[in-house]
Design a protein around this motif. Structure first.
Motif, PDB file in Angstrom:
ATOM      1  N   ALA A   1       0.445  -1.412   0.357  1.00 47.53           N
ATOM      2  CA  ALA A   1       0.279   0.090  -0.279  1.00 47.53           C
ATOM      3  C   ALA A   1       0.746   1.745   0.147  1.00 47.53           C
ATOM      4  O   ALA A   1       0.886   2.642  -0.733  1.00 47.53           O
ATOM      5  N   ALA A   2       1.886   1.539   0.425  1.00 44.54           N
ATOM      6  CA  ALA A   2       2.543   2.308   1.058  1.00 44.54           C
ATOM      7  C   ALA A   2       3.780   2.648  -0.491  1.00 44.54           C
ATOM      8  O   ALA A   2       3.629   3.749  -0.690  1.00 44.54           O
ATOM      9  N   ARG A   3       3.546   1.433  -0.885  1.00 46.30           N
ATOM     10  CA  ARG A   3       4.446   1.694  -2.313  1.00 46.30           C
ATOM     11  C   ARG A   3       3.929   2.347  -3.492  1.00 46.30           C
ATOM     12  O   ARG A   3       3.782   3.433  -4.064  1.00 46.30           O
ATOM     13  N   SER A   4       2.369   1.377  -3.173  1.00 41.13           N
ATOM     14  CA  SER A   4       1.501   2.470  -4.584  1.00 41.13           C
ATOM     15  C   SER A   4       1.012   4.115  -4.308  1.00 41.13           C
ATOM     16  O   SER A   4       1.349   4.385  -5.339  1.00 41.13           O
TER      17      SER A   4
ATOM     18  N   PHE B   1      10.366   2.759  -8.257  1.00 42.36           N
ATOM     19  CA  PHE B   1      10.481   1.378  -7.228  1.00 42.36           C
ATOM     20  C   PHE B   1      12.064   0.786  -8.107  1.00 42.36           C
ATOM     21  O   PHE B   1      11.653   0.506  -9.812  1.00 42.36           O
ATOM     22  N   ILE B   2      12.482  -0.074  -7.237  1.00 39.51           N
ATOM     23  CA  ILE B   2      13.964  -0.812  -7.838  1.00 39.51           C
ATOM     24  C   ILE B   2      13.200  -2.010  -7.917  1.00 39.51           C
ATOM     25  O   ILE B   2      13.823  -3.051  -7.198  1.00 39.51           O
ATOM     26  N   GLY B   3      12.770  -2.881  -8.975  1.00 42.66           N
ATOM     27  CA  GLY B   3      12.473  -4.695  -8.992  1.00 42.66           C
ATOM     28  C   GLY B   3      10.858  -4.120  -7.807  1.00 42.66           C
ATOM     29  O   GLY B   3      10.275  -3.761  -8.081  1.00 42.66           O
ATOM     30  N   GLU B   4      10.751  -5.730  -8.189  1.00 41.93           N
ATOM     31  CA  GLU B   4       9.601  -6.129  -7.203  1.00 41.93           C
ATOM     32  C   GLU B   4       9.579  -6.039  -5.772  1.00 41.93           C
ATOM     33  O   GLU B   4      10.578  -6.555  -5.489  1.00 41.93           O
ATOM     34  N   THR B   5       7.746  -5.820  -4.801  1.00 40.19           N
ATOM     35  CA  THR B   5       8.595  -5.979  -3.458  1.00 40.19           C
ATOM     36  C   THR B   5       8.635  -7.080  -2.892  1.00 40.19           C
ATOM     37  O   THR B   5       8.354  -8.492  -3.351  1.00 40.19           O
TER      38      THR B   5
END
Length: 121
Positions: A76-79, A88-92
């Protein structure tokens, strides 16, 4: 030796203090210090923005020493940050004990969103 009991502050190098203030204060939403505009608070730890060039030191971003910024919900914070233009660098990542999402500030300093969901062992 006296015991180390806490982390007083983390220095974050910048080439443009005003740009860094905007990023850490407005984009990330950190609480700015009332007396020192280049300092922000994360819990009891101070994040201090400084310009190495003003001390005669060449600028170099902090790499591979990610500041792990705790959030309750990493996706959620990433979104929310992606909606503000943070890339962002790569996936979570899920390490089996925590979630992590890596990104950089405008000066190239390494940061991550972090949440440890497993008890410390």
């Amino acid at each position: 030796m006296n015991a180390i009991v806490k982390l007083d502050y983390v220095g974050v190098p910048s080439q443009d203090t005003e740009r860094a203030r905007t990023f850490y204060g407005e984009t990330l939403g950190l609480r700015q210090d009332a007396n020192t505009p280049s300092e922000f608070w994360i819990g009891e730890t101070c994040l201090s923005i400084w310009e190495p060039a003003s001390f005669g030191i060449p600028f170099s971003p902090q790499k591979n020493g990610h500041l792990a910024l705790h959030v309750d919900d990493v996706p959620a914070a990433r979104s929310e940050l992606e909606a503000k233009g943070v890339e962002f660098i790569g996936e979570t990542m899920d390490s089996g004990v925590c979630h992590m999402a890596f990104f950089n500030d405008p000066d190239g300093n390494d940061l991550m969103l972090h949440n440890r969901y497993a008890p410390a062992g």
